[in-house]
Design a protein around this motif. Sequence first.
Motif, PDB file in Angstrom:
ATOM      1  N   ASP A 122       0.810  -1.218   0.000  1.00  0.00           N
ATOM      2  CA  ASP A 122       0.000   0.000   0.000  1.00  0.00           C
ATOM      3  C   ASP A 122       0.841   1.265   0.000  1.00  0.00           C
ATOM      4  O   ASP A 122       0.344   2.345  -0.332  1.00  0.00           O
ATOM      5  CB  ASP A 122      -0.925   0.023   1.226  1.00  0.00           C
ATOM      6  CG  ASP A 122      -2.077  -0.962   1.097  1.00  0.00           C
ATOM      7  OD1 ASP A 122      -2.244  -1.530   0.003  1.00  0.00           O
ATOM      8  OD2 ASP A 122      -2.791  -1.165   2.093  1.00  0.00           O
ATOM      9  N   ARG A 202      -3.454   6.875  -3.126  1.00  0.00           N
ATOM     10  CA  ARG A 202      -3.023   6.999  -1.729  1.00  0.00           C
ATOM     11  C   ARG A 202      -1.761   7.840  -1.620  1.00  0.00           C
ATOM     12  O   ARG A 202      -1.612   8.645  -0.688  1.00  0.00           O
ATOM     13  CB  ARG A 202      -2.778   5.613  -1.132  1.00  0.00           C
ATOM     14  CG  ARG A 202      -4.034   4.840  -0.793  1.00  0.00           C
ATOM     15  CD  ARG A 202      -3.718   3.616   0.033  1.00  0.00           C
ATOM     16  NE  ARG A 202      -2.901   2.668  -0.700  1.00  0.00           N
ATOM     17  CZ  ARG A 202      -3.393   1.698  -1.479  1.00  0.00           C
ATOM     18  NH1 ARG A 202      -4.701   1.564  -1.636  1.00  0.00           N
ATOM     19  NH2 ARG A 202      -2.592   0.868  -2.100  1.00  0.00           N
ATOM     20  N   TRP A 206      -1.244  11.190   0.545  1.00  0.00           N
ATOM     21  CA  TRP A 206      -0.150  11.229   1.523  1.00  0.00           C
ATOM     22  C   TRP A 206       0.669  12.504   1.359  1.00  0.00           C
ATOM     23  O   TRP A 206       1.003  13.169   2.338  1.00  0.00           O
ATOM     24  CB  TRP A 206       0.723   9.993   1.337  1.00  0.00           C
ATOM     25  CG  TRP A 206       1.764   9.737   2.390  1.00  0.00           C
ATOM     26  CD1 TRP A 206       1.639   8.942   3.485  1.00  0.00           C
ATOM     27  CD2 TRP A 206       3.105  10.250   2.417  1.00  0.00           C
ATOM     28  NE1 TRP A 206       2.811   8.926   4.202  1.00  0.00           N
ATOM     29  CE2 TRP A 206       3.726   9.725   3.565  1.00  0.00           C
ATOM     30  CE3 TRP A 206       3.831  11.101   1.589  1.00  0.00           C
ATOM     31  CZ2 TRP A 206       5.049  10.005   3.911  1.00  0.00           C
ATOM     32  CZ3 TRP A 206       5.143  11.401   1.929  1.00  0.00           C
ATOM     33  CH2 TRP A 206       5.740  10.856   3.071  1.00  0.00           C
TER      34      TRP A 206
END
Length: 282
Positions: A122, A202, A206
Amino acid sequence: MPDEVAAAADMIGGAQALLVTAGAGMGVDSGLPDFRGSEGFWRAYPPYARLGLRFEELADPEHFADDPELAWGFYGHRLELYRQTVPHTGFDILRRWARTRPTTVFTSNVDGHFQRAGFPADDVAEVHGSIHHLQCLRLCGYGVWPADGPDGSIDVPVDEDTMRATGPLPRCPGCGALARPAILMFGDTGWDESHAAPALARHADWLRERRGTGLAVVELGAGTAVPTVRRRSELASAASGALVRINVREPEIRHDRGVGIAGPAAATLTAIDDALGRPGTG
């Protein structure tokens, strides 16, 4: 370059978060071939030198339709090479740094070595996809599936004298059409990015959360020929000016927004790690 190494250690040691960016040069210390320029590619693959085929010409999705044995000879050999190659010690150093602060990875490499080195999947954004995942050449809607699965790994035998695939080629489980790696090739309009997209999203989130919060960028082996990784490094470090660029041939930093070190990834990361362990650093 002791001054540059010390400056890099100060940036990394004082960072509240790390972004690791990596291009093809990151894998050279693991023993992967250097594809920089036709001569480097042909030294790694003499059969292609005899044919006069460059990397850019082979990494073309059209070959899967026109000459699938040629296409899978190239990608089948690379798939097995990446499976057999052990990530170098620099990956372990980065993984250790990641235990002390939030860290994410952005890479153009398709070898999956950050995941093999222990980075959570991930946290690895693969902007060009992964050779360890396959897709239907026809885009029938089946999606993307792993080349290494619970029922066994896809195996593509290759004649290394001709670099052509021999035996059955991978097929789509949905429609039976020819399969191809789920990676972005040159001139590619048929890449199924569904596997890569969630990690890239993601990654973007972030970065938005950590802009202006002491972010340092460690860039490894990213050249200017395909500047995707270098641009990400420069944009992400624009606010902090904390960019550590490690590159054997192209270490220059624009606008004095960091430090460039002309060296290979493994040895340079080791030197920075040693500097981080000295009193008064970080």
